[in-house]
Design an enzyme around this catalytic site. Structure first.
Site, PDB file in Angstrom:
ATOM      1  N   LYS A  90       0.811  -1.223   0.000  1.00  9.26           N
ATOM      2  CA  LYS A  90       0.000   0.000   0.000  1.00  9.26           C
ATOM      3  C   LYS A  90       0.848   1.278   0.000  1.00  9.26           C
ATOM      4  O   LYS A  90       0.437   2.298  -0.520  1.00  9.26           O
ATOM      5  CB  LYS A  90      -0.938   0.015   1.213  1.00  9.26           C
ATOM      6  CG  LYS A  90      -2.050  -1.009   1.092  1.00  9.26           C
ATOM      7  CD  LYS A  90      -3.338  -0.489   1.723  1.00  9.26           C
ATOM      8  CE  LYS A  90      -4.516  -1.377   1.399  1.00  9.26           C
ATOM      9  NZ  LYS A  90      -4.566  -2.582   2.217  1.00  9.26           N
ATOM     10  N   ARG A  91       2.019   1.166   0.599  1.00 12.00           N
ATOM     11  CA  ARG A  91       2.927   2.319   0.616  1.00 12.00           C
ATOM     12  C   ARG A  91       3.203   2.855  -0.781  1.00 12.00           C
ATOM     13  O   ARG A  91       3.510   4.012  -0.979  1.00 12.00           O
ATOM     14  CB  ARG A  91       4.277   1.876   1.183  1.00 12.00           C
ATOM     15  CG  ARG A  91       4.513   2.135   2.605  1.00 12.00           C
ATOM     16  CD  ARG A  91       5.868   1.658   3.072  1.00 12.00           C
ATOM     17  NE  ARG A  91       6.361   0.420   2.493  1.00 12.00           N
ATOM     18  CZ  ARG A  91       7.401   0.327   1.704  1.00 12.00           C
ATOM     19  NH1 ARG A  91       8.053   1.388   1.353  1.00 12.00           N
ATOM     20  NH2 ARG A  91       7.794  -0.854   1.246  1.00 12.00           N
TER      21      ARG A  91
END
Ligand code: GLU
Length: 482
Positions: free
Chosen positions: A254-255
């Site tokens: 997700k980063r």
């Protein structure tokens, strides 16, 4: 040779991720390239995490991307049902075979006992694994535990010191030593199978010839090979496709931005662009060409061009590909595709009031500024936002003679039928007043838009129409000379 059959077998425990979408795509492409079949199966045996909404979302994502399957969920087929929770009795039958042949046994160990064993092994510096405490329970001991109401699991008895080999299509020959693998659960205490067991039974019954899946499943392969072996099943071919890394070369998460496929639809990426982009992550065509249609990719696709090294998710490349696909859409299609984005934007009402021709022209005028479809919501601001002047535009507007030209334009600006009409009017006006073209076009652009750069000016003026154009010019004159 029998027909090639592949499968995509997601667990509906979340939305379809980029990695899952790519696995589905490679299976689909391989099936297409060899005229084989693709099966869609739901591996939903994790009851806590599997959800019907996720299954729906995965299916919707696959349809959006343009992946079609010949057998399985939604379409049916000879091995129905295709949801693992609905196939419980099938797995139990095979587990029974393994129990009968002494290759599996009931295990009554509690969570606490297992945890204690784990900790002890870790403390000794060994790989945590089940050491086989329940392997040799006598029938009496077993009866007693059953009578106590303990719900057992069924464990597979891992053969000692055996080497399992897989000739992986992508990774080459990989060998696994059974001694680091403890007896593993094949049927949980709720009666449902574990992944490593169900996957084998299903792949065999469904006639899967090639298992193409993410590299992270390579470590599961030895357990699966043991089951194939124990039940005398023929193993399929395996192809473990490489990981997808973020631009910093760390595992994609997700980063790194959006990880689920549907988010890309929401951000305005076209499915054809996504298809093209995903196909190039871990596979490469022979030539240099990067823009390829689904059918071109299917024609060129082969497993021997799958890369061994990790693929990198390159957002710039995705943006470039998407932009190229947007450029190729015909006007009407583009106008249709950006509409849902506009409807949800603050400009929705204003857009609704436009006639069809002007709307289509507006979108066409802005096309070259779009990297994704949702960019349209930023770009239409030039037409609908209140006038605000950039410093550079003010410099242009303050030049000598500009006010006079703007006044002439405000007084004579015509009602027109097309951007071409406006162009003709401006040309005539330039001639008549003996001024330079750039001393008309630039100030006019700045006067109506407040900016020195922007989309095609005659188109913008036509979209506004006489009334709005004149209003804007007058507003600017007022601003210059309050
Ligand atoms: N259900 C597994 C997953 O979603 C499938 C793995 C496999 O293809 O064998 O990762």
């Amino acid at each position: 040779m029998s027909k090639i059959k592949v499968r995509f077998a997601p667990s509906p425990t979340g939305p379809l991720h980029i990695g899952g979408a790519r696995s589905a795509l490679f299976n689909y492409l391989y099936a297409l390239s060899v005229e084989g079949d693709l099966v869609l199966r739901m591996e939903d045996t994790d009851l806590d995490r599997s959800k019907a909404e996720y299954e729906q979302e995965i299916i919707e994502s696959l349809h959006w991307l343009g992946i079609e399957w010949n057998e399985g969920i939604e379409v049916g087929g000879p091995q129905e049902p295709y949801r693992q929770t609905e196939r419980k009795s099938i797995y139990q039958e095979y587990a029974q075979q393994l129990l009968d042949s002494g290759q599996a046994y009931y295990c009554f160990c509690t969570e606490e006992e297992l945890e204690q064993e784990r900790q002890e092994l870790i403390a000794r510096g060994e790989t945590p694994r089940y050491l086989g405490r329940c392997r040799h329970l006598s029938p009496d001991q077993r009866e007693e535990k059953m009578a106590q109401g303990i719900k057992p699991t069924i464990r597979f008895e891992v053969p000692a010191h055996k080497i399992y080999l897989v000739d992986d299509i992508v990774r080459g020959r990989v060998s696994f030593d059974s001694s680091i693998i403890g007896d593993f659960i094949i049927i949980k205490s709720d009666g449902l199978p574990t992944y490593n067991f169900a996957v084998v039974i299903d792949d065999v019954l469904m006639g899967i010839t090639h298992v193409i899946r993410a590299e992270e499943h390579l470590s599961n392969t030895p357990r699966q090979l043991m089951i194939y072996d124990a039940l005398n099943f023929k193993t399929p071919a395996f192809a473990h496709i490489s990981l997808i890394l973020g631009s910093d070369r760390q595992k994609m998460s997700k980063r790194h931005g959006a990880t689920s496929l549907i988010q890309y639809r929401e951000m305005g990426y076209l499915p054809e662009a996504m298809f093209n982009f995903l196909a190039l992550m871990g596979w490469s065509p022979e030539g240099e060409e990067q823009l390829l249609s689904p059918s071109e990719i299917a024609r060129a696709f082969s497993l021997d061009r799958l890369a061994k090294s990790p693929a990198v998710f390159d957002m710039d490349k995705l943006n470039w590909i998407n932009q190229q696909y947007i450029k190729k859409l015909d006007s009407e299609e583009l106008a249709l595709k950006v509409r849902p984005f506009l409807d949800r934007s603050p400009y929705g009402e204003a857009i609704k009031e436009m006639d069809k021709d002007r709307y289509q022209l507006l979108i066409e005028t802005l096309r070259d500024h779009l990297v994704s479809l949702s960019d349209i919501c930023r770009e239409v601001g030039v037409v609908f936002d209140e006038l605000e002047y950039e410093e550079e535009a003010l410099q242009v507007l303050k030049q000598e003679g500009t006010a006079r030209i703007l006044q002439i334009l405000a007084d004579n600006f015509p009602d027109s039928d097309s951007p071409e009409d406006i162009k003709q009017y401006l040309k005539a006006m330039i001639k008549q007043n003996q001024v330079k073209a750039k001393n008309v076009f630039m100030p006019l652009r700045c006067a109506v838009s407040g900016k020195v750069h922007g989309p095609d000016l005659p188109s913008l003026l036509y979209i506004w129409g006489k009334e709005e154009t004149v209003k804007r010019i007058k507003q600017t004159l007022q601003h210059l000379n309050p």
